[in-house]
Design a protein around this motif. Structure first.
Motif, PDB file in Angstrom:
ATOM      1  N   LYS A 162      22.518  10.002 118.051  1.00  0.00           N
ATOM      2  CA  LYS A 162      23.990  10.480 116.516  1.00  0.00           C
ATOM      3  C   LYS A 162      23.875   9.371 115.729  1.00  0.00           C
ATOM      4  CE  LYS A 162      28.038  11.245 118.194  1.00  0.00           C
ATOM      5  NZ  LYS A 162      27.892  12.957 118.379  1.00  0.00           N
ATOM      6  N   LEU A 163      23.745   7.965 116.000  1.00  0.00           N
ATOM      7  CA  LEU A 163      23.261   7.169 114.851  1.00  0.00           C
ATOM      8  C   LEU A 163      21.974   7.223 114.195  1.00  0.00           C
ATOM      9  CD1 LEU A 163      25.371   3.594 116.874  1.00  0.00           C
ATOM     10  CD2 LEU A 163      26.124   4.812 115.372  1.00  0.00           C
ATOM     11  N   MET A 164      21.255   7.482 115.222  1.00  0.00           N
ATOM     12  CA  MET A 164      20.120   7.401 114.292  1.00  0.00           C
ATOM     13  C   MET A 164      20.176   8.714 113.467  1.00  0.00           C
ATOM     14  SD  MET A 164      18.009   4.934 114.832  1.00  0.00           S
ATOM     15  CE  MET A 164      17.047   5.361 113.503  1.00  0.00           C
ATOM     16  N   ALA A 165      20.367   9.714 113.867  1.00  0.00           N
ATOM     17  CA  ALA A 165      20.734  11.568 112.965  1.00  0.00           C
ATOM     18  C   ALA A 165      20.985  10.987 112.032  1.00  0.00           C
ATOM     19  CB  ALA A 165      20.862  12.565 113.956  1.00  0.00           C
ATOM     20  N   SER A 166      22.242   9.847 112.174  1.00  0.00           N
ATOM     21  CA  SER A 166      23.174   9.502 110.754  1.00  0.00           C
ATOM     22  C   SER A 166      22.367   9.090 109.457  1.00  0.00           C
ATOM     23  CB  SER A 166      24.666   8.373 110.998  1.00  0.00           C
ATOM     24  OG  SER A 166      25.447   9.426 111.658  1.00  0.00           O
ATOM     25  N   LEU A 167      21.349   7.908 110.310  1.00  0.00           N
ATOM     26  CA  LEU A 167      20.747   7.481 109.357  1.00  0.00           C
ATOM     27  C   LEU A 167      19.351   7.643 108.510  1.00  0.00           C
ATOM     28  CD1 LEU A 167      19.458   3.500 110.269  1.00  0.00           C
ATOM     29  CD2 LEU A 167      21.382   4.423 109.043  1.00  0.00           C
ATOM     30  N   PHE A 168      18.896   8.909 108.900  1.00  0.00           N
ATOM     31  CA  PHE A 168      18.505   9.609 108.378  1.00  0.00           C
ATOM     32  C   PHE A 168      18.842  10.333 107.371  1.00  0.00           C
ATOM     33  CE2 PHE A 168      15.792   8.944 112.134  1.00  0.00           C
ATOM     34  CZ  PHE A 168      14.568   8.747 111.315  1.00  0.00           C
ATOM     35  N   ALA A 169      20.022  11.462 108.582  1.00  0.00           N
ATOM     36  CA  ALA A 169      20.969  12.158 107.368  1.00  0.00           C
ATOM     37  C   ALA A 169      21.511  11.679 105.707  1.00  0.00           C
ATOM     38  CB  ALA A 169      22.455  12.902 107.202  1.00  0.00           C
ATOM     39  N   GLY A 170      21.620  10.124 106.229  1.00  0.00           N
ATOM     40  CA  GLY A 170      22.107   9.499 104.180  1.00  0.00           C
ATOM     41  C   GLY A 170      21.071   9.538 103.450  1.00  0.00           C
ATOM     42  N   GLN A 171      19.798   9.231 104.440  1.00  0.00           N
ATOM     43  CA  GLN A 171      18.386   9.084 103.726  1.00  0.00           C
ATOM     44  C   GLN A 171      18.285  10.499 102.882  1.00  0.00           C
ATOM     45  OE1 GLN A 171      16.723   6.218 102.864  1.00  0.00           O
ATOM     46  NE2 GLN A 171      16.130   7.186 101.498  1.00  0.00           N
ATOM     47  N   GLU A 172      17.708  11.605 103.842  1.00  0.00           N
ATOM     48  CA  GLU A 172      18.013  12.203 103.131  1.00  0.00           C
ATOM     49  C   GLU A 172      19.020  12.942 101.891  1.00  0.00           C
ATOM     50  OE1 GLU A 172      16.058  16.017 101.959  1.00  0.00           O
ATOM     51  OE2 GLU A 172      15.044  13.991 103.914  1.00  0.00           O
ATOM     52  N   ALA A 173      20.092  12.482 101.952  1.00  0.00           N
ATOM     53  CA  ALA A 173      21.535  12.802 100.724  1.00  0.00           C
ATOM     54  C   ALA A 173      20.913  11.991  99.680  1.00  0.00           C
ATOM     55  CB  ALA A 173      22.365  12.826 101.485  1.00  0.00           C
ATOM     56  N   GLY A 174      20.175  10.487  99.511  1.00  0.00           N
ATOM     57  CA  GLY A 174      19.597   9.366  98.876  1.00  0.00           C
ATOM     58  C   GLY A 174      19.570   8.312  98.895  1.00  0.00           C
ATOM     59  N   GLY A 175      20.139   7.635  99.879  1.00  0.00           N
ATOM     60  CA  GLY A 175      20.688   6.765 100.779  1.00  0.00           C
ATOM     61  C   GLY A 175      20.823   5.925  99.348  1.00  0.00           C
TER      62      GLY A 175
END
Length: 229
Positions: A162-175
């Protein structure tokens, strides 16, 4: 006369300090009791600064112009019986540089709290939900932390997933608007460390890489192979 805010004066008195401009998520798994943090930043070795956790106590991410005493001191306060919100209030109240700080806390009951000082570099802010808080500074915008929260809520599996999915999503949104450099994942759970002798279930760091989140995921997959549940 030029008036300088006390918090800025405090910051200027500290030599060689760069902001830990980053996005992180702190989470809790109610089924297993696991607590953890995942973080990414355009900052060398972010895992040496941001994540702090203790099984059965809580997890803390301290960033921006990070006050690393928030980690050990916050865990002591949580261990004394204070909630995430009470712990946050104590940490911030006692810090002269509070306006430049950012912090997220989850306690061992799943209570969450976060704080973003009004002198953190834009965009800076946080979102929270059941068992998690996501925060960041110098980001592309609020959509980064919103995407992180959504990913945490919708991802199945262990807390680390769940934590890793959140990192990927944050980066995809612009990070982080400055780019990528390092990432870290820390998960603690009672007697889940090597041989069951400690609580450090997952402690992975990527200190310098072009795509640190992808590299962190690769390391997590290796960890799963070597430490089956």
């Amino acid at each position: 006369m030029l008036l300088i805010p006390l918090s800025l004066l405090f910051h200027l008195s500290q030599p060689n300090i760069s902001p830990v401009a980053t996005f992180s998520i702190v989470g809790y798994d109610a089924e297993t009791g696991a607590l953890g943090i995942a973080v990414q930043s355009k900052f060398f070795a972010v895992g040496s600064v941001v994540p702090w956790a203790e099984a059965g106590v809580g997890a803390i991410a301290t960033q921006s112009y990070a006050n690393t005493t928030y980690g050990p001191n916050g865990l002591k306060l949580l261990n004394s019986g204070l909630s995430a919100e009470q712990t946050l209030e104590r940490l911030v109240a006692e810090d002269q540089g509070r306006a430049t700080r950012q912090v997220g806390i989850v306690d061992a009951k799943g209570n969450v709290a976060n704080y973003t000082g009004d002198e953190c570099n834009e965009w800076a802010g946080a979102v929270s939900g059941e068992n998690y808080t996501a925060q960041g500074n110098i980001l592309a915008g609020e959509e980064v932390v919103k995407a992180m929260g959504k990913a945490f809520e919708e991802t199945e599996g262990e807390l680390a997933d769940k934590l890793m999915a959140s990192l990927f999503a944050g980066q995809e949104a612009g990070g982080d608007t400055r780019g990528q450099q390092s990432a870290a994942l820390l998960v603690v759970q009672a007697h889940s460390g090597y041989g069951g002798f400690n609580d450090r279930y997952i402690d992975l760091r990527v200190d310098d890489a072009e795509k640190p989140i992808e590299e962190l995921q690769r390391l997590l997959e290796i960890h799963k192979e070597w430490v089956p549940r």
